[in-house]
Design a protein around this motif. Structure first.
Motif, mmCIF file in Angstrom:
data_model
loop_
_atom_site.group_PDB
_atom_site.id
_atom_site.type_symbol
_atom_site.label_atom_id
_atom_site.label_comp_id
_atom_site.label_asym_id
_atom_site.label_seq_id
_atom_site.Cartn_x
_atom_site.Cartn_y
_atom_site.Cartn_z
ATOM 1 N N TYR A 208 42.505 43.049 42.370
ATOM 2 C CA TYR A 208 41.882 41.926 42.767
ATOM 3 C C TYR A 208 41.973 41.950 44.187
ATOM 4 O O TYR A 208 42.219 40.945 44.839
ATOM 5 C CB TYR A 208 42.706 40.771 42.427
ATOM 6 C CG TYR A 208 42.940 40.461 40.856
ATOM 7 C CD1 TYR A 208 42.222 39.807 40.158
ATOM 8 C CD2 TYR A 208 44.069 41.160 40.213
ATOM 9 C CE1 TYR A 208 42.309 39.907 38.602
ATOM 10 C CE2 TYR A 208 44.272 40.932 38.954
ATOM 11 C CZ TYR A 208 43.235 40.259 38.128
ATOM 12 O OH TYR A 208 43.647 40.008 36.649
ATOM 13 N N PRO A 209 41.219 42.804 45.112
ATOM 14 C CA PRO A 209 41.100 42.729 46.326
ATOM 15 C C PRO A 209 40.288 41.688 46.992
ATOM 16 O O PRO A 209 40.744 41.023 48.106
ATOM 17 C CB PRO A 209 40.229 43.832 46.679
ATOM 18 C CG PRO A 209 39.599 44.457 45.503
ATOM 19 C CD PRO A 209 40.525 44.028 44.332
ATOM 20 N N GLN A 210 39.527 40.899 46.047
ATOM 21 C CA GLN A 210 38.765 39.794 46.794
ATOM 22 C C GLN A 210 39.682 38.451 47.023
ATOM 23 O O GLN A 210 39.526 37.592 47.800
ATOM 24 C CB GLN A 210 37.623 39.317 45.744
ATOM 25 C CG GLN A 210 36.691 38.382 46.067
ATOM 26 C CD GLN A 210 35.832 38.418 47.396
ATOM 27 O OE1 GLN A 210 35.836 39.820 47.652
ATOM 28 N NE2 GLN A 210 35.743 37.516 48.004
ATOM 29 N N ARG A 211 40.540 38.407 45.842
ATOM 30 C CA ARG A 211 41.725 37.334 46.030
ATOM 31 C C ARG A 211 42.486 37.456 47.261
ATOM 32 O O ARG A 211 42.779 36.361 47.944
ATOM 33 C CB ARG A 211 42.590 37.329 44.861
ATOM 34 C CG ARG A 211 41.978 37.366 43.401
ATOM 35 C CD ARG A 211 41.283 36.192 43.190
ATOM 36 N NE ARG A 211 40.548 36.294 41.539
ATOM 37 C CZ ARG A 211 41.251 36.183 40.636
ATOM 38 N NH1 ARG A 211 42.364 35.800 40.520
ATOM 39 N NH2 ARG A 211 40.520 36.352 39.567
ATOM 40 N N LEU A 212 42.910 38.764 47.687
ATOM 41 C CA LEU A 212 43.577 38.975 49.159
ATOM 42 C C LEU A 212 42.550 38.224 50.142
ATOM 43 O O LEU A 212 43.113 37.771 51.016
ATOM 44 C CB LEU A 212 44.039 40.337 48.955
ATOM 45 C CG LEU A 212 44.872 40.928 47.974
ATOM 46 C CD1 LEU A 212 45.282 42.399 48.214
ATOM 47 C CD2 LEU A 212 46.367 40.274 48.384
ATOM 48 N N LYS A 213 41.276 38.809 49.884
ATOM 49 C CA LYS A 213 40.488 38.212 51.048
ATOM 50 C C LYS A 213 40.539 36.710 51.105
ATOM 51 O O LYS A 213 40.367 36.288 52.308
ATOM 52 C CB LYS A 213 39.188 39.021 50.946
ATOM 53 C CG LYS A 213 37.953 38.505 51.985
ATOM 54 C CD LYS A 213 36.813 39.362 51.627
ATOM 55 C CE LYS A 213 35.616 38.651 52.747
ATOM 56 N NZ LYS A 213 34.458 39.402 52.253
ATOM 57 N N GLU A 214 40.288 36.115 50.152
ATOM 58 C CA GLU A 214 39.959 34.698 49.961
ATOM 59 C C GLU A 214 41.233 33.872 50.439
ATOM 60 O O GLU A 214 41.107 33.083 51.266
ATOM 61 C CB GLU A 214 39.756 34.354 48.646
ATOM 62 C CG GLU A 214 38.198 34.834 48.117
ATOM 63 C CD GLU A 214 38.156 34.498 46.653
ATOM 64 O OE1 GLU A 214 38.944 34.119 46.021
ATOM 65 O OE2 GLU A 214 36.870 35.049 46.356
ATOM 66 N N ARG A 215 42.374 34.475 50.065
ATOM 67 C CA ARG A 215 43.778 33.685 50.231
ATOM 68 C C ARG A 215 44.327 34.081 51.505
ATOM 69 O O ARG A 215 44.869 33.120 52.349
ATOM 70 C CB ARG A 215 44.866 34.197 49.321
ATOM 71 C CG ARG A 215 46.255 33.234 49.287
ATOM 72 C CD ARG A 215 45.902 31.661 49.255
ATOM 73 N NE ARG A 215 47.285 31.338 49.400
ATOM 74 C CZ ARG A 215 47.530 29.882 49.380
ATOM 75 N NH1 ARG A 215 46.229 29.184 49.217
ATOM 76 N NH2 ARG A 215 48.417 29.172 49.506
ATOM 77 N N ALA A 221 41.160 45.135 52.234
ATOM 78 C CA ALA A 221 42.701 45.455 51.717
ATOM 79 C C ALA A 221 42.856 46.871 51.147
ATOM 80 O O ALA A 221 43.794 47.423 51.581
ATOM 81 C CB ALA A 221 43.130 44.360 50.557
ATOM 82 N N GLN A 222 42.113 47.331 50.458
ATOM 83 C CA GLN A 222 42.232 48.849 49.726
ATOM 84 C C GLN A 222 42.384 49.879 50.806
ATOM 85 O O GLN A 222 42.801 50.857 50.391
ATOM 86 C CB GLN A 222 41.029 49.024 48.813
ATOM 87 C CG GLN A 222 41.011 48.043 47.547
ATOM 88 C CD GLN A 222 39.712 48.299 46.733
ATOM 89 O OE1 GLN A 222 38.728 48.320 47.539
ATOM 90 N NE2 GLN A 222 39.536 48.227 45.584
ATOM 91 N N SER A 223 41.943 49.480 52.103
ATOM 92 C CA SER A 223 42.204 50.355 53.268
ATOM 93 C C SER A 223 43.342 50.382 53.993
ATOM 94 O O SER A 223 43.824 51.233 54.815
ATOM 95 C CB SER A 223 40.872 50.583 54.065
ATOM 96 O OG SER A 223 40.978 49.319 54.838
#
Length: 275
Positions: A208-215, A221-223
């Motif tokens: 769920y990398p997109q969730r980390l970006k949104e929140r 995040a993966q890097s």
């Protein structure tokens, strides 16, 4: 645990059906393998609870997985009552042949008796209160609220035996322990909180990398390493000490609260077991 399992084995002989309540976010991790052994010869309805918190695509895969293994399934939300009213009729369908055989022999099948099983904090007491439309079982937001077995009369021909949540003594798969800790199914001091959050961050980075970006406004995040992500969360959410350093304990609390309260959206934490 051993006392609870012994009591379950003694009482299960009296049951027509077993309700196995599992967390829809953790269809594998919230399934006690010891309980599975006990119920294998009883009609069992798997109740996927907290469906509002679960990733729907992952949940459907797990529903198919268990149905292929011969389980009956129903997705519910014991908090708001979603599909709870279907449990009685679904049970009658499952037991239809047994009821017809009993009536044909003149035994007059009058009362359907079921046992509700699950790990701590999966929502058993909340479910029972929804079924009877009043507070008959003590409810809490931490594991281990129900301390003993108790019979609940749902309606004149339907009785339920509530049981304390039962965990197994050792997690063979460490991922199971972390998943249970992330969602609050086990007490927060059971496992080191930094390890739990490390697992949570790695899992979110993978699925769920997109969730980390949104929140948390984390672009890639993966890097990033674990500590880098914590520092970023601390900065965005103001979890800093007077010297401007990241207050990691506060970040841990923020992360787990966001996961448990759906601030990161609907999540599931057992995707690795299906891959």
């Amino acid at each position: 645990m051993f006392k609870s399992l012994r009591e379950i084995k003694e009482k299960i002989k009296l049951m027509d059906i077993v309700y196995l309540l599992i967390d829809a976010r953790l269809p594998y991790s919230s399934m006690n393998p010891e309980i599975l052994k006990i119920v294998e010869h009883k009609p069992t309805l798997l109740l996927f609870n907290k469906v509002d918190l679960a990733d729907k695509r992952s949940l459907e895969r797990w529903v198919n997985y268990y149905e292929e293994k011969g389980f009956y399934t129903l997705q519910i939300n014991s908090q708001n009552g979603f599909n709870v009213n279907k449990i009685y009729s679904r049970s009658k369908e499952i037991l239809k042949e047994k009821i017809e055989r009993a009536n044909a022999k003149g035994m007059n099948f009058k009362i359907m008796r079921g046992m509700i099983l699950g790990i701590p904090n999966v929502g058993k007491s909340t479910l029972i209160n929804q079924l009877v439309n009043k507070k008959v079982a003590v409810v809490g937001n931490k594991p281990g609220v129900t301390k003993s077995q108790q019979w609940i009369k749902v309606n004149p021909d339907f009785e339920l035996l509530d049981t304390p949540g039962v965990l197994w003594p050792k997690f063979e798969d460490p991922n199971v322990g972390y998943a249970l800790a992330i969602t609050g199914a086990i007490k927060d001091d059971t496992l080191p909180i930094d390890e739990v959050c490390h697992y949570a961050v790695d899992y979110l980075k993978e699925f769920y990398p997109q969730r980390l970006k949104e929140r948390y406004e984390i672009e890639d995040a993966q890097s990033l390493e674990f500590v880098e992500i914590l520092d970023h969360i601390g900065k965005v959410r103001g979890a800093l000490s007077k010297g401007g350093e990241t207050d990691y304990d506060r970040v841990y609390s923020i992360l787990l609260t966001d996961i448990r309260s759906r601030n990161l959206g609907s999540l599931s934490f057992d995707a690795r077991q299906l891959s």
